[in-house]
Structures are given as structure tokens and as C-alpha cells.
Write a protein that holds these residues in place. Structure first.
Motif, PDB file in Angstrom:
ATOM      1  N   ASN A 168     -21.104  12.367-109.430  1.00 38.25           N
ATOM      2  CA  ASN A 168     -21.867  13.075-108.394  1.00 38.25           C
ATOM      3  C   ASN A 168     -22.163  14.504-108.839  1.00 38.25           C
ATOM      4  OD1 ASN A 168     -22.622  14.571-106.057  1.00 38.25           O
ATOM      5  ND2 ASN A 168     -21.686  13.053-104.753  1.00 38.25           N
ATOM      6  N   ASP A 169     -21.171  15.158-109.426  1.00 36.95           N
ATOM      7  CA  ASP A 169     -21.375  16.529-109.915  1.00 36.95           C
ATOM      8  C   ASP A 169     -22.349  16.559-111.085  1.00 36.95           C
ATOM      9  OD1 ASP A 169     -20.409  19.447-110.020  1.00 36.95           O
ATOM     10  OD2 ASP A 169     -20.023  18.746-112.064  1.00 36.95           O
ATOM     11  N   THR A 172     -25.886  16.443-109.776  1.00 34.04           N
ATOM     12  CA  THR A 172     -26.340  17.714-109.192  1.00 34.04           C
ATOM     13  C   THR A 172     -26.522  18.790-110.245  1.00 34.04           C
ATOM     14  OG1 THR A 172     -25.146  17.122-107.167  1.00 34.04           O
ATOM     15  CG2 THR A 172     -25.835  19.414-107.419  1.00 34.04           C
ATOM     16  N   ASP A 196     -18.958   8.246-102.348  1.00 32.14           N
ATOM     17  CA  ASP A 196     -18.590   9.424-103.142  1.00 32.14           C
ATOM     18  C   ASP A 196     -19.536   9.630-104.314  1.00 32.14           C
ATOM     19  OD1 ASP A 196     -16.461   9.741-101.426  1.00 32.14           O
ATOM     20  OD2 ASP A 196     -15.026   8.706-102.740  1.00 32.14           O
ATOM     21  N   LEU A 197     -20.107   8.553-104.809  1.00 33.52           N
ATOM     22  CA  LEU A 197     -21.011   8.664-105.961  1.00 33.52           C
ATOM     23  C   LEU A 197     -22.368   9.223-105.567  1.00 33.52           C
ATOM     24  CD1 LEU A 197     -21.880   7.964-108.913  1.00 33.52           C
ATOM     25  CD2 LEU A 197     -22.431   5.667-108.060  1.00 33.52           C
ATOM     26  N   CYS A 198     -22.856   8.880-104.398  1.00 29.23           N
ATOM     27  CA  CYS A 198     -24.222   9.221-104.007  1.00 29.23           C
ATOM     28  C   CYS A 198     -24.278  10.631-103.434  1.00 29.23           C
ATOM     29  CB  CYS A 198     -24.719   8.209-102.980  1.00 29.23           C
ATOM     30  SG  CYS A 198     -26.470   8.336-102.622  1.00 29.23           S
ATOM     31  N   PRO A 199     -25.032  11.564-104.026  1.00 31.82           N
ATOM     32  CA  PRO A 199     -25.159  12.917-103.474  1.00 31.82           C
ATOM     33  C   PRO A 199     -25.977  12.912-102.182  1.00 31.82           C
ATOM     34  CG  PRO A 199     -25.779  12.849-105.803  1.00 31.82           C
ATOM     35  CD  PRO A 199     -25.728  11.430-105.319  1.00 31.82           C
ATOM     36  N   CYS A 202     -29.867  11.290-101.245  1.00 34.30           N
ATOM     37  CA  CYS A 202     -30.049  10.310-102.300  1.00 34.30           C
ATOM     38  C   CYS A 202     -29.696   8.924-101.775  1.00 34.30           C
ATOM     39  CB  CYS A 202     -29.199  10.635-103.530  1.00 34.30           C
ATOM     40  SG  CYS A 202     -29.697  12.140-104.406  1.00 34.30           S
ATOM     41  N   VAL A 220     -28.839   5.448-108.937  1.00 37.24           N
ATOM     42  CA  VAL A 220     -28.827   6.500-107.917  1.00 37.24           C
ATOM     43  C   VAL A 220     -30.124   7.279-108.058  1.00 37.24           C
ATOM     44  CG1 VAL A 220     -27.589   8.473-106.968  1.00 37.24           C
ATOM     45  CG2 VAL A 220     -26.313   6.615-108.047  1.00 37.24           C
TER      46      VAL A 220
END
Length: 396
Positions: A168-169, A172, A196-199, A202, A220
Motif C-alpha cells: 500500500n505504501d 502511494t 489493507d492492500l487497497c489505498p 482505489c 489494484v
């Protein structure tokens, strides 16, 4: 040149009360050496004006004093008189002593600023550094400047469940629009890991392995793009996630497990034929587990020949695995791929592939409705008279 004051001179400085203007050259020398600079703890809005004082005698030592204005509340007289804020001026002697200047130093002192003995804020100019702004253009963020570029990333994550926050980071920090993940090792009901994976802003497409452990494909993407899964047949030699981006680009995310050599070329040729008949712009990427860096191998030779026959361009030219092999590929047709970079994220034995595409697939924007006034044909002058004359001519 240092401080040459004796104890008597210092005591004379402490008891100095008389004030006369000093020589202009000495004042300029003090400004050049930084003696008159405003101290750091003085606030810029302290209403202080600096004045040079020294005694009338020849051996007197000049001093620097500041005229400070401070507010004081007045004492009310009677019950009806309100309290007022009045300002009192008082002198504060700043214990900054000028250096003793020789005749040669005074003669060569630089001529700068004011000749008045009262130098309000003269130290402020000495603290400033002049910056040449002639070559500076208007600031423009790189990501705003390259808003027409769509940013992609491909990674074999080897389990997403314990790396969701890190990925995720990465999405971004790299300002990605699409993140393609192979070997997610997730099932269809792993909602927490997928969340947790998807910002923010999104969405994702999840294609878990049908049977057995491991495998799995995830895409994603930002909500500004419209992605739709395209149904297709199942292949036995590789996993596939086929979808359209904005109804114009057909994208295929592929993971081929190692040692799946039998019938792979035949099934992959069927996939390419199906995709070529559905769209003009094709994007095929993922972990193929084929050592492209070793063209002498039979599988590599057949695979590259198949790619050339469909006019696909392979854009990855560097190793994508820790052992130095090129296993993850990006194949495209109908548009160009640029700025290909290989980044070691530290979360897998595979490296992340970053690339961009200029004017490939800009985000969807709703079209502006056409005003009704532009759709209507404006009336022509004397149109009714011309119509009547035409009818009269036909009847006669």
C-alpha cells in the motif's frame, strides 16, 4: 584583528551615558564585520531602533543601544476610568563591543548603507543572503506536470497477507495508477488483507487460484479508471486475469508456475490470438518464469518467436530476480512504454518493475454537455420571405 579593550575601558563602557555620533567609516566597518547584526533572540516585531553612542572624550569606546517601545497598562483613576495601554520608551544597552580599528582598516572600510547615526534595522540587511531568481521559473510539481502519464508497477509478491501495508505504501509513494501482483497467495475470502492492500480511492480485481495453494493474481487501480473483467477459458499451464481498461485497452496479467513447459507455447498462442481479435491495444505482463536473458534455451527461443509474430514489444531488459535472471516481462502493442525501472522493494526475491505510458489511457472525465443553444440552428434573415416567394413561384 581582535578585542583590545582594557579593564578600565570596559568599566567606562558600562557607565557610558553621553551620546554623540561616531565616525561614518567606523560605523560601516561595524556593519561589515557583523557587529550591528540583530541578535537571534530579538523578535522582529520588537519595535527597536538601533543608535550608536559614544562619550565626548577622544578615548571613549562607542556603544550600541536600542530604543525599545514596551506597552504598560495605566492605573485607572476612579471607578469610571478604564485601563489604557500606554507605551513607554527606554534605552537598552546592548553589550556588543566594536573592534578597535586601525587607520588603514578605517580607510579601506566598505561604504554601504546609511550615513545617519540612527540605523533602524541596519543589522537586518546584513543577515540576508541575496538569491538570484532570474533563472527560476514558476514551480510546478512533477506529478502535475506529467498528469498525462499513466504509471504502472508489476511485482511477484510471494504472499500479500503479511506485506499488505508495505505494498500500500509503495503504491502511494510511487504515485501509481496500477499495481499488478502475482503470487498473492490469497483466497477469495481474505477481506482484511485486501482492505489493507487497497489505498484510498482505489479498487482491486482479485483472481485467486482455483485449486491448491499459492498462486493468485491481484490488480489494484485508481477509481478514475474503469476496469471490467473479460470472461475467458481456463488454461492449464498459466494463471490469467483478463480485463479491459476504459473499454479501449485489453490487459492480461499472467503467472506461469515454473516447470510448466508442456503445451505452454500452444496455450499462450491461443491467448494472444483471442486478445488480438478483441482489441487493438494490448498489454500483457506478469511473471512468466522464462529466462529471457538466455535466448539459447529452446523455450526462450520459441517464446520470443511467438511474441514477434504478434508484433508485441518486450520492454524489460534488466534482471528482475535476485539470482540475475529476467523472469517478469511487460509486453505491449498499439502504444509505447517508457521510463522502465527495476526497483528492489525488499519484500520478495523478485524486483518491482515500474513503467509509464504517455497518452496511453487518460483517466475518465465525464464529457461536458453541449448547450442547447449550440444545437439549434439560428434563424436566417428574411428566411420566411424567401419561403413565401418560392411557394408563390411553384403555384403560378
Amino acid at each position: 584583528m581582535g578585542f583590545l579593550y582594557t579593564a578600565e575601558q570596559l568599566q567606562q563602557l558600562a557607565s557610558s551615558n553621553a551620546s554623540t555620533s561616531i565616525d561614518e567609516a567606523v560605523l560601516h566597518l561595524c556593519q561589515a564585520t557583523g557587529i550591528l547584526r540583530r541578535k537571534r533572540y530579538m523578535h522582529r516585531g520588537s519595535r527597536r531602533s538601533f543608535t550608536i553612542y559614544h562619550q565626548a572624550t577622544e578615548d571613549a569606546i562607542p556603544t550600541l543601544q536600542s530604543r525599545c517601545v514596551s506597552p504598560v497598562w495605566s492605573t485607572p483613576v476612579g471607578n469610571s476610568a478604564p485601563r489604557k495601554k500606554v507605551f513607554h520608551q527606554h534605552l537598552i544597552t546592548i553589550r556588543t563591543m566594536p573592534v578597535t580599528a586601525t587607520a588603514a582598516a578605517v580607510a579601506t572600510a566598505p561604504v554601504t548603507a546609511a550615513t545617519d547615526s540612527t540605523c533602524a534595522g541596519s543589522g537586518r540587511e546584513a543577515n540576508l543572503c541575496r538569491v538570484n531568481l532570474s533563472n527560476c521559473g514558476p514551480f510546478q510539481d512533477r506529478h502535475e506536470q506529467d498528469s498525462s502519464l499513466v504509471k504502472f508497477a508489476v511485482l511477484n509478491a510471494r504472499s500479500v497477507s503479511n506485506k499488505a501495508f508495505i505494498l500500500n505504501d509503495r503504491f502511494t509513494s510511487h504515485h501509481l495508477d496500477f499495481l499488478f501482483i502475482t503470487e498473492s497467495w490469497l483466497s477469495g475470502d481474505d477481506i482484511i488483507a485486501l482492505g489493507d492492500l487497497c489505498p484510498a480511492h482505489c479498487s482491486f480485481l482479485n483472481s485467486p487460484r482455483v485449486s491448491g495453494r499459492g498462486g493468485g493474481l491481484i490488480t489494484v487501480f485508481k477509481n478514475s479508471f474503469k476496469c471490467r473483467i473479460v470472461p475467458t477459458d481456463l488454461f492449464s499451464t498459466f494463471e490469467l486475469q483478463l480485463f479491459k481498461i476504459n473499454a479501449s485497452v485489453l490487459c492480461a496479467l499472467v503467472y506461469r508456475p515454473p516447470k510448466m513447459y508442456c503445451n505452454f507455447i500452444q496455450e499462450f498462442a491461443e491467448l494472444l490470438s483471442c486478445m488480438a481479435s478483441r482489441a487493438d491495444k494490448l498489454l500483457i505482463l506478469g511473471d512468466f518464469n522464462i529466462h529471457i536473458c538466455c535466448p539459447s534455451k529452446p523455450l526462450v527461443n520459441e517464446f520470443l518467436g511467438l511474441v514477434d509474430s504478434f508484433n508485441l514489444v518486450q520492454s524489460v531488459m534488466a534482471p528482475t530476480h535476485q539470482k540475475g535472471h529476467t523472469l517478469d516481462l511487460v509486453l505491449s502493442s498499439g502504444f509505447s512504454v517508457s521510463n522502465v525501472k527495476i526497483v528492489d522493494t525488499g519484500v520478495s526475491d523478485h524486483f518491482m518493475i515500474l513503467f509509464e505510458s504517455s497518452l496511453f489511457c487518460p483517466p475518465l472525465h465525464p464529457p461536458h454537455p453541449t448547450p442547447l443553444s449550440e444545437l439549434l440552428i439560428p434563424p436566417q434573415p428574411h428566411s420566411s420571405l424567401i419561403l413565401l416567394c418560392s411557394l408563390f413561384h411553384l403555384l403560378s
